[in-house]
Design an enzyme around this catalytic site. Sequence first.
Site, PDB file in Angstrom:
ATOM      1  N   LYS A   7     -14.016  -0.607  -3.825  1.00  0.00           N
ATOM      2  CA  LYS A   7     -15.147  -0.263  -2.954  1.00  0.00           C
ATOM      3  C   LYS A   7     -16.263   0.381  -3.763  1.00  0.00           C
ATOM      4  O   LYS A   7     -17.445   0.069  -3.588  1.00  0.00           O
ATOM      5  CB  LYS A   7     -14.697   0.714  -1.864  1.00  0.00           C
ATOM      6  CG  LYS A   7     -13.736   0.136  -0.849  1.00  0.00           C
ATOM      7  CD  LYS A   7     -13.521   1.149   0.262  1.00  0.00           C
ATOM      8  CE  LYS A   7     -12.346   0.791   1.126  1.00  0.00           C
ATOM      9  NZ  LYS A   7     -11.988   1.849   2.067  1.00  0.00           N
ATOM     10  N   GLU A  21       0.822  -1.216   0.000  1.00  0.00           N
ATOM     11  CA  GLU A  21       0.000   0.000   0.000  1.00  0.00           C
ATOM     12  C   GLU A  21       0.853   1.262   0.000  1.00  0.00           C
ATOM     13  O   GLU A  21       0.406   2.312  -0.445  1.00  0.00           O
ATOM     14  CB  GLU A  21      -0.952   0.011   1.204  1.00  0.00           C
ATOM     15  CG  GLU A  21      -2.187  -0.835   0.985  1.00  0.00           C
ATOM     16  CD  GLU A  21      -3.312  -0.565   1.983  1.00  0.00           C
ATOM     17  OE1 GLU A  21      -3.127   0.245   2.909  1.00  0.00           O
ATOM     18  OE2 GLU A  21      -4.370  -1.195   1.840  1.00  0.00           O
ATOM     19  N   HIS A  35       8.301 -26.116  -1.478  1.00  0.00           N
ATOM     20  CA  HIS A  35       7.677 -27.284  -2.099  1.00  0.00           C
ATOM     21  C   HIS A  35       6.409 -26.890  -2.856  1.00  0.00           C
ATOM     22  O   HIS A  35       5.571 -27.721  -3.158  1.00  0.00           O
ATOM     23  CB  HIS A  35       7.393 -28.345  -1.035  1.00  0.00           C
ATOM     24  CG  HIS A  35       8.659 -28.879  -0.431  1.00  0.00           C
ATOM     25  ND1 HIS A  35       9.209 -30.090  -0.783  1.00  0.00           N
ATOM     26  CD2 HIS A  35       9.507 -28.323   0.465  1.00  0.00           C
ATOM     27  CE1 HIS A  35      10.333 -30.274  -0.113  1.00  0.00           C
ATOM     28  NE2 HIS A  35      10.545 -29.209   0.652  1.00  0.00           N
TER      29      HIS A  35
HETATM   30  O1  PA5 Z   1      -3.356   1.184   5.748  1.00  0.00           O
HETATM   31  C1  PA5 Z   1      -4.496   1.582   5.589  1.00  0.00           C
HETATM   32  O2  PA5 Z   1      -4.807   2.765   5.754  1.00  0.00           O
HETATM   33  C2  PA5 Z   1      -5.607   0.640   5.209  1.00  0.00           C
HETATM   34  O3  PA5 Z   1      -5.143  -0.655   4.992  1.00  0.00           O
HETATM   35  C3  PA5 Z   1      -6.663   0.593   6.311  1.00  0.00           C
HETATM   36  O4  PA5 Z   1      -6.063   0.154   7.499  1.00  0.00           O
HETATM   37  C4  PA5 Z   1      -7.817  -0.335   5.948  1.00  0.00           C
HETATM   38  O5  PA5 Z   1      -8.322   0.010   4.698  1.00  0.00           O
HETATM   39  C5  PA5 Z   1      -8.920  -0.251   6.995  1.00  0.00           C
HETATM   40  O6  PA5 Z   1      -9.394   1.045   7.096  1.00  0.00           O
HETATM   41  P1  PA5 Z   1     -10.225   1.524   8.341  1.00  0.00           P
HETATM   42  O7  PA5 Z   1      -9.391   1.368   9.576  1.00  0.00           O
HETATM   43  O8  PA5 Z   1     -10.529   2.960   8.054  1.00  0.00           O
HETATM   44  O9  PA5 Z   1     -11.463   0.675   8.415  1.00  0.00           O
END
Ligand code: PA5
Length: 422
Positions: free
Chosen positions: A412, A277, A298
Amino acid sequence: MRLSLDRSRALPFLTDRDALDGAVLDAHGKVLTGGTRSPEMLGWRQMLLEPDDALIESVQNVASEIRERADVLVCVGIGGSYLGAEAVNQALAPYFGADSPEVIFAGHHLSPAYHEQLLAYLEGKSVYVNVISKSGTTLEPAMAFRFLRRFLEERFDDADRRVIATTDKSSGVLRGLADEKGYRTYVVPDDVGGRFSVLTPVGLLPIAAAGHDIRSLFYGAVGAARGLTDAGADHPALAYAGDRFAFHEAGYSVELMSVMEAKLRGLGYWWQQLYGESEGKEGKGLFPVTLQYTTDLHSVGQYVQEGKRLFVESFLRLDDEKAGLTLDEEPDNPDQLNDLAGTPYGAANKAAWEGTAEAHREGDVPSWTWTLPRIDADALGEAIYTFEHAVAVSGTMLGVDPFNQPGVEAYKKKMFRLLGRD
Ligand code: PA5
């Protein structure tokens, strides 16, 4: 620094790597001084430079109550709102027969069977729920929490006391619900992104509730953060960040995080999210994938050795050469293992790492080896911060914003449209 980095199988693949040190130190300086993109998102470092002991104590107190009163703590969250806690809990718990309460994660996917069977499993047990969502609007945890909230309300007079919400200080649906119900809450700081939040209450509460030492975890990271303040380009975090950038520029596209100890599997998944990310945007970044060796040797090991050349590899191992059960001699040698008599599991695992790293080097897969001195809270805290700092530096070198994740919104939007939501 107790976490060590061996670059001897990476550097031979890079030409004139030293010439990059200036750029590494420049990016590192930006992380230290707020010169990165989204400089307002550097709270994950700042909170370690100014530790809030009262917050740690408050989390420990709530965790003690959960440990006294609950059979099960269900932690509801996805992405950065659960991967860190799961990683640390997995690393610190014994393999078999863990202490109570059981810490279960939910709302980290949309499996119908999982969430239905979870409610059935909780029947008759004393349950607490920690719902964790920074935005407070993510569908996966929101759906799971609706059913868990109802489960608690239908069974416990003190249902609202059994919920701890970890969310934004003022905005989001979860904040509104928590205020209305009077839940106890912890705040996900504005300046800490989800995947950098394991050392905030997001991770600390589930980890403390599982009985682990969050103070040592936190202060392990504090030591690493302080240690990086005056670090040179040969500091493991910076050397790794610079090498990764060099491999990226040289055309490599995948980084494997190959863990040699199954307890570190979760840490691999946490790293995978942190790096994916933080770097994967604007058409850039090494695609991060975690594997567990020797298990995956494996399965995909064949591809890594001889398939399309895409990879750089990070081995993550423990300094455990002498650990574990040791083979001895058996009369008549029925299983033909007597030639290995005197070999502990740890030595076999070390030979597997070294043999694999060497074979992969010969197959043109450069690698680093990270060695943890041991698995405890302090060492994990150091590792967590080291990887966080490294990705902030390598993302900055790539020119991307390591602290946003605009691409996560795409699925989303399509999903909500299919569900009929505007
Ligand atoms: O690193 C990030 O910001 C994302 O992976 C969030 O943690 C994830 O999308 C969950 O979001 P939220 O805590 O707003 O539900």
